[in-house]
Design an enzyme around this catalytic site. Structure first.
Site, short mmCIF file in Angstrom:
data_model
loop_
_atom_site.label_atom_id
_atom_site.label_comp_id
_atom_site.label_asym_id
_atom_site.label_seq_id
_atom_site.Cartn_x
_atom_site.Cartn_y
_atom_site.Cartn_z
CE1 TYR A 17 7.26 1.31 5.71
CE2 TYR A 17 5.89 3.08 4.87
CZ TYR A 17 6.56 1.89 4.67
OH TYR A 17 6.53 1.28 3.44
CG HIS A 57 9.19 -4.44 8.00
ND1 HIS A 57 9.34 -4.57 6.64
CD2 HIS A 57 10.15 -5.21 8.57
CE1 HIS A 57 10.34 -5.39 6.38
NE2 HIS A 57 10.86 -5.80 7.54
CE LYS A 83 2.68 -4.26 5.35
NZ LYS A 83 3.96 -4.21 6.07
#
Length: 318
Positions: free
Chosen positions: A253, A261, A293
């Site tokens: 993070y 997020h 991601k």
């Protein structure tokens, strides 16, 4: 009870069955705010014990978080089972007596406060009745005056009488009385009682904890690589969390997970010679893209004491 200055100054990680717990709320806040260590809350809340959405203390730390804190001399390991020893019968009697006296004092204060509030409500109700009767009398007088001005007789004008239209509340004691309940706070901390002494079972280094059999992590090349990768990402200012939900070792993070997020899912490769199949690269890349991601392959080199990062993500496909 007086703790050793070194033990008292550092955050106390209480170890049981090779897991480290943090019970002090201030230490939990310090870990998160100052040291970027989040952990996972696993305890139930006292008034919401049947749910598992909002949890409370203790805070369970990842083993990599424990290693980092101890190596940075921010925390000390406490052998929690050995720090507690059986208390004497006199100590237990004295402790229970103090708890009972504290509860009695709190109940007495609550009863006095409740009686004062009831007396205040009773006086307020009497005042409200008197004011209502005055309003009804003024309303009746105004209606009577209006009727006379319009040439009507008083008997033709409906007038509500306050004495017959309002019934005062009963003051008699109801037959089915309920027992009053009060909220009493009972101190339940085990860190300040006289039969808990972490000073004699505190380990400020991993070597001393390993020698005592309290803490054995890391014990394999892969575990050592995970600790080094975790430390390197942490030193870059990231917050770290467990990555098992997204098929990796860690979630990375850019700030506090309550506000951000995660940007990366990190997978640790224990050495430059460790095998990595094309199927793993494809799977991690597709999973990272599906969860918005990037996937990081973090390679630890024991010889150079460095971490090399490779970012994988899907791009340019329609």
């Amino acid at each position: 009870m007086s703790f050793d200055s070194d033990v008292d100054r550092k955050i106390q990680l209480r170890v049981s069955n090779q897991k480290a717990y943090v019970w002090d709320v201030e230490d939990i806040a310090t870990l998160r705010a100052k040291h970027h260590i989040c952990g996972v809350l696993t305890g139930t809340l006292p008034h919401l014990s049947q749910q598992n959405v909002f949890l409370g203390v203790p805070l369970v730390l990842l083993p990599e978080e424990v290693v980092l804190l101890v190596e940075k001399q921010l925390a000390v390991l406490i052998d929690d089972p050995r720090a507690q020893w059986p208390a004497s019968a006199d100590a237990l009697i004295r402790w229970n007596s103090e708890r009972n006296e504290s509860a009695k004092r709190q109940i007495a204060i609550a009863k006095a406060k409740d009686a004062s509030e009831m007396a205040a409500r009773h006086s307020m109700s009497e005042e409200a009745i008197r004011k209502r009767q005055e309003r009804e009398a003024k309303r009746a007088a105004a209606a009577r005056t209006k009727a006379l001005a319009e040439g009507l007789s008083v008997e033709e004008t409906p007038i509500s009488m306050p004495s017959s239209s309002y019934v005062e509340p009963r003051t008699a004691t109801p037959t089915n009385t309920s027992v009053p309940s009060f909220t009493v706070t009972i101190p339940a901390s085990s860190t300040k009682v006289e039969w808990y002494n972490p000073n004699a079972h505190a380990y400020p280094t991993l070597a001393s904890a390993r020698e005592a059999g309290v803490w054995t992590y890391p014990s394999t090349p892969y575990e050592r690589a995970k600790c080094k990768v975790f430390q390197d990402l942490w030193e870059k200012g990231n917050f770290m969390g467990g990555g098992i939900k997204f098929g990796g070792d860690f979630l990375v993070y850019p700030g506090d997970p309550l506000r951000y997020h995660s940007h990366f899912v990190a997978t640790v490769v224990e050495s430059p010679t460790a095998p990595l199949t094309p199927m793993e690269i494809v799977a991690h890349g597709r999973l990272g893209t599906a969860t918005k991601k990037s996937h990081l392959f973090c390679e630890w080199n024991e010889g150079t004491q460095e971490v090399t990062y490779y970012s994988v993500e899907w791009a340019g496909f329609g």
